[in-house]
Design an enzyme around this catalytic site. Structure first.
Site, PDB file in Angstrom:
ATOM      1  N   ASN A  64     -10.026   0.631   1.692  1.00 13.91           N
ATOM      2  CA  ASN A  64      -8.868   0.854   2.183  1.00 13.91           C
ATOM      3  C   ASN A  64      -9.075   1.166   3.814  1.00 13.91           C
ATOM      4  O   ASN A  64      -9.796   2.217   3.982  1.00 13.91           O
ATOM      5  CB  ASN A  64      -7.412   1.500   1.800  1.00 13.91           C
TER       6      ASN A  64
ATOM      7  N   THR B 279      -7.673   3.096  10.403  1.00 12.47           N
ATOM      8  CA  THR B 279      -7.558   3.794  11.530  1.00 12.47           C
ATOM      9  C   THR B 279      -8.453   3.265  12.521  1.00 12.47           C
ATOM     10  O   THR B 279      -8.386   2.968  13.663  1.00 12.47           O
ATOM     11  CB  THR B 279      -7.790   5.181  11.260  1.00 12.47           C
TER      12      THR B 279
ATOM     13  N   GLY C 193      -7.129   8.583   7.957  1.00  8.69           N
ATOM     14  CA  GLY C 193      -7.065   8.873   9.439  1.00  8.69           C
ATOM     15  C   GLY C 193      -8.673   9.219  10.133  1.00  8.69           C
ATOM     16  O   GLY C 193      -9.491   9.133   9.226  1.00  8.69           O
TER      17      GLY C 193
ATOM     18  N   ASP D 126       0.646  -1.060  -0.095  1.00  6.87           N
ATOM     19  CA  ASP D 126       0.066  -0.014  -0.158  1.00  6.87           C
ATOM     20  C   ASP D 126       0.913   1.366   0.129  1.00  6.87           C
ATOM     21  O   ASP D 126       1.856   1.366   0.785  1.00  6.87           O
ATOM     22  CB  ASP D 126      -0.826  -0.049   1.260  1.00  6.87           C
TER      23      ASP D 126
ATOM     24  N   ASP E 176       1.987   5.630  -5.039  1.00  4.60           N
ATOM     25  CA  ASP E 176       1.072   6.729  -4.961  1.00  4.60           C
ATOM     26  C   ASP E 176       2.123   7.665  -5.382  1.00  4.60           C
ATOM     27  O   ASP E 176       2.749   8.042  -4.651  1.00  4.60           O
ATOM     28  CB  ASP E 176       0.826   6.731  -3.383  1.00  4.60           C
TER      29      ASP E 176
ATOM     30  N   HIS F 269      -9.703   5.117  -0.489  1.00  2.00           N
ATOM     31  CA  HIS F 269      -8.668   5.281   0.331  1.00  2.00           C
ATOM     32  C   HIS F 269      -9.396   6.275   1.572  1.00  2.00           C
ATOM     33  O   HIS F 269     -10.294   6.883   1.571  1.00  2.00           O
ATOM     34  CB  HIS F 269      -7.429   5.890   0.200  1.00  2.00           C
ATOM     35  N   GLY F 270      -8.972   5.682   2.812  1.00  2.00           N
ATOM     36  CA  GLY F 270      -9.585   6.575   4.037  1.00  2.00           C
ATOM     37  C   GLY F 270     -10.843   6.270   4.363  1.00  2.00           C
ATOM     38  O   GLY F 270     -11.897   6.989   4.613  1.00  2.00           O
ATOM     39  N   GLY F 271     -10.996   4.761   4.661  1.00  2.00           N
ATOM     40  CA  GLY F 271     -12.212   4.197   4.897  1.00  2.00           C
ATOM     41  C   GLY F 271     -12.771   4.674   6.176  1.00  2.00           C
ATOM     42  O   GLY F 271     -14.258   4.666   6.489  1.00  2.00           O
ATOM     43  N   THR F 272     -12.017   5.013   7.333  1.00  2.00           N
ATOM     44  CA  THR F 272     -12.318   5.254   8.548  1.00  2.00           C
ATOM     45  C   THR F 272     -13.193   6.429   8.699  1.00  2.00           C
ATOM     46  O   THR F 272     -12.984   7.537   8.231  1.00  2.00           O
ATOM     47  CB  THR F 272     -11.152   5.364   9.292  1.00  2.00           C
TER      48      THR F 272
HETATM   49  P1  13P Z   1      -8.041   4.916   7.057  1.00  4.96           P
HETATM   50  O1  13P Z   1      -6.972   4.868   8.245  1.00  4.96           O
HETATM   51  O2  13P Z   1      -8.676   6.312   6.920  1.00  4.96           O
HETATM   52  O3  13P Z   1      -8.925   3.830   7.377  1.00  4.96           O
HETATM   53  O4  13P Z   1      -7.417   4.842   5.760  1.00  4.96           O
HETATM   54  C1  13P Z   1      -6.648   3.598   5.257  1.00  4.96           C
HETATM   55  C2  13P Z   1      -6.065   3.584   3.886  1.00  4.96           C
HETATM   56  O5  13P Z   1      -6.575   4.428   3.339  1.00  4.96           O
HETATM   57  C3  13P Z   1      -4.702   3.044   3.767  1.00  4.96           C
HETATM   58  O6  13P Z   1      -4.199   3.248   2.450  1.00  4.96           O
END
Ligand code: 13P
Length: 389
Positions: free
Chosen positions: A230, A233, A181, A81, A103, A208-211
């Site tokens: 993804n 967090t 995050g 990743d 990336d 990305h950034g599923g949290t």
């Molecule tokens: P989060 O930490 O926001 O869930 O994002 C994870 C991510 O996108 C890893 O590439």
């Protein structure tokens, strides 16, 4: 079991669901992710993020990741990743990853295109799909997103179409309002943009950034064409909360594994991946490594033999997809062949690229072939599922 990662995401695209790509940083997270996915029979992607690599011994963790991925009946891919350079990606092809991300989304468009195209060529030579990113998703996994926000740059549908065509990337990470995050408050997502990008790009899309997204946002993301989400967090936060209630390490570890498993089962269900494991296994071929074996004799002297072996390990061991390399000699002096090379290549495509690689050819012509005319070379396919024996 490890399966062809191209086919794994293609299965998700055809059946309109998203596979969780969970970043792991230790064996507790790894076990939790596998347990959670097994509980709901979901295909799963085990990710290691380059930014986390100074937290643990990558080679050691990767052995555990590959081992568990081979032993579970679930279809699994192992993803590198947020790779930052061709050198790092080339190294990743040797450690057991089965798909890669470059990336370069922080660069200007032309530089992003050039870097992603080179990365896709490298990944394809190693038999692996490449994820590129267009638009910019700010923040850092595992941090409070507001601390490192940067500027969101949304993915433009027309650019996405040109980007995929120009780079040959297989999966596209897009920016439609998420951040890496923990985001305080609910992020605003541009679903219409996602739908337009999906139609323009024609490849599986990655968020990305599923949290921090709501269940309803996830449902619409998946309906609008997301095939890989993804997630990190939230997993480490839930693990930390569960562990905080315990006094001893073994109890903390068990609580963390359970919390991660529960969240993976929940999210894989929400994203439509639950129950897809069998169908994905039938669709995606198992990933088989290749054992490249050479028995040979030697007409040079002892010093030349040692130089040939040492240089071979140095030169060939650095080529893409070479997971293991050994030189050896026969235990008995009267063996019909006295010397051995054995090396494991990630998959048959990587084997073909290895054969054709000019660095391999130059080495073999200068150091090996003239003195090893008497030899047998055979490429063996590994059993795809040794556990079934
Ligand atoms: P989060 O930490 O926001 O869930 O994002 C994870 C991510 O996108 C890893 O590439």
């Amino acid at each position: 079991m490890l399966v062809d990662a191209f086919a794994l995401l293609e299965h998700a695209r055809r059946h309109a669901y998203a596979i969780g790509a969970y970043d792991v940083i230790d064996t507790a997270m790894l076990e939790g992710v596998i347990q959670g996915a097994e509980r709901v029979a979901a295909p799963v992607i085990l990710s290691l993020a380059e930014a986390h690599l100074d937290l643990f011994d990558e080679a050691a963790l990767m052995r555990a990741v590959v081992d568990l991925a081979q032993r579970t009946p679930l279809p699994v891919a192992i993803h590198y990743d947020h790779g930052s350079s061709l050198e790092r990606l080339e190294r990743a092809t040797r450690l057991g990853y089965t798909s890669l991300m470059l990336d370069a989304s922080h660069l200007v468009l032309e530089e992003n295109v050039a870097a992603t195209r080179a990365a896709a060529e490298l990944a394809h030579r190693a038999g692996m799909p490449l994820e590129g990113e267009l638009g910019y998703v700010p923040g850092e996994e595992g941090r409070d997103a507001e601390l490192h926000p940067g500027e969101i740059r949304y993915t433009d549908p027309k650019e996405a179409c040109d980007f995929v065509a120009a780079t040959g990337c297989d999966w596209l990470a897009v920016s439609i309002g998420t951040v890496h995050g923990r985001f305080r408050g609910e992020p605003k997502l541009d679903f219409a943009r996602l739908e337009a990008v999906r139609q323009a790009a024609g490849v599986p899309l990655v968020i990305h950034g599923g949290t921090g997204l709501s269940d309803e946002q996830f449902r619409v993301l998946v309906r609008s064409g997301t095939n890989k989400i993804n997630y990190y967090t939230a997993l480490v936060e839930l693990a930390a909360q569960a562990a905080a209630g315990q006094r001893r390490w073994e109890a903390m570890r068990s609580a963390a594994v359970s919390a991660i498993a529960a969240e993976v089962a929940r999210t894989s269900t929400l994203w439509g991946a639950a129950g897809q494991a069998d169908s994905a296994c039938r669709f995606a071929p198992p990933l088989v490594a290749v054992e490249h074996v050479i028995y040979h004799n030697w007409t040079g002297n002892e010093a030349e033999l040692q130089e040939m072996q040492a240089r071979g390990i140095e030169v060939l061991g650095q080529l893409p997809g070479v997971q293991r390399i050994h030189a050896g000699y026969a235990e008995r002096q009267d063996a019909p062949y006295r010397y051995l090379w054995t090396m494991t290549l990630a998959n048959p495509r990587a084997m073909q690229a290895f054969r054709e690689d000019p660095r391999h050819q130059d080495y073999a012509n200068a150091y090996f072939r003239p003195w090893a005319a008497e030899r047998i070379t055979i490429d063996f396919l590994h059993l795809s599922n040794p556990e079934s024996l």
